[in-house]
Design a protein around this motif. Structure first.
Motif, PDB file in Angstrom:
ATOM      1  N   UNK A  44      45.612  43.384  38.204  1.00 39.38           N
ATOM      2  CA  UNK A  44      45.878  41.942  38.282  1.00 39.38           C
ATOM      3  C   UNK A  44      44.579  41.152  38.189  1.00 39.38           C
ATOM      4  N   UNK A  45      43.553  41.647  38.873  1.00 43.93           N
ATOM      5  CA  UNK A  45      42.252  40.982  38.840  1.00 43.93           C
ATOM      6  C   UNK A  45      41.668  41.062  37.444  1.00 43.93           C
ATOM      7  N   UNK A  46      41.816  42.232  36.789  1.00 37.99           N
ATOM      8  CA  UNK A  46      41.330  42.382  35.417  1.00 37.99           C
ATOM      9  C   UNK A  46      42.066  41.401  34.500  1.00 37.99           C
ATOM     10  N   UNK A  47      43.373  41.276  34.690  1.00 37.91           N
ATOM     11  CA  UNK A  47      44.150  40.343  33.871  1.00 37.91           C
ATOM     12  C   UNK A  47      43.687  38.913  34.123  1.00 37.91           C
ATOM     13  N   UNK A  48      43.416  38.586  35.383  1.00 33.10           N
ATOM     14  CA  UNK A  48      42.944  37.245  35.726  1.00 33.10           C
ATOM     15  C   UNK A  48      41.569  36.979  35.125  1.00 33.10           C
ATOM     16  N   UNK A  49      40.675  37.989  35.178  1.00 34.89           N
ATOM     17  CA  UNK A  49      39.344  37.840  34.575  1.00 34.89           C
ATOM     18  C   UNK A  49      39.479  37.660  33.065  1.00 34.89           C
ATOM     19  N   UNK A  50      40.341  38.447  32.441  1.00 32.31           N
ATOM     20  CA  UNK A  50      40.579  38.316  30.997  1.00 32.31           C
ATOM     21  C   UNK A  50      41.101  36.930  30.658  1.00 32.31           C
ATOM     22  N   UNK A  51      42.030  36.449  31.480  1.00 36.43           N
ATOM     23  CA  UNK A  51      42.569  35.104  31.255  1.00 36.43           C
ATOM     24  C   UNK A  51      41.470  34.059  31.398  1.00 36.43           C
TER      25      UNK A  51
END
Length: 138
Positions: A44-51
């Motif tokens: 989730x954090x990786x997805x948030x960083x990507x976003x």
């Protein structure tokens, strides 16, 4: 919906759409709801960083586009300034010429009046002599 604005709902949908096929299945929905309720996990954090990176790139692109548009607007403003100066000079010149033309016409009118008065005075002071006709002479 749940106190989110339009951009947040887009982000929410992207996070829920694990398969990235543009559709949120029931399983994806339930898994997404579980993730929202619990603590953030690594992916989730990786997805948030990507976003966040994606949004930063979009912001940078928009900023560059605004800078290009601003530069074009500056060029247009400079051209308009030149055109305005030319129009102002032409307007002043036209007003000057119109004033001069009015002076010339007024002067010509005064001259015509003077000539008319001189002719009138000449006739009063020196009346025309009538030339006798041949019958009267003969």
């Amino acid at each position: 919906l749940m106190g989110m604005d339009l951009e947040e709902t887009d982000t929410f949908f992207e996070m829920m759409d694990v398969s990235k096929d543009g559709v949120v299945s029931m399983d994806e929905f339930f898994e997404g709801m579980k993730r929202i309720r619990g603590l953030a996990q690594g992916h989730d954090i990786v997805a948030l960083i990507g976003f966040a990176h994606k949004q930063a790139r979009r912001t940078k692109d928009f900023l560059n586009q605004v800078r290009r548009m601003n530069a074009k607007a500056d060029v247009m403003q400079a051209r308009l300034d030149v055109m305005g100066a030319v129009i102002e000079r032409e307007t002043v010149a036209r007003e000057t010429h119109q004033g001069r033309a009015k002076q010339v016409w007024n002067s010509a009118e005064r001259r015509a009046d003077v000539l008319k008065n001189l002719e009138k005075d000449r006739r009063c002071q020196f009346p025309q002599l009538s030339v006798p006709s041949e019958d009267e002479l003969g």
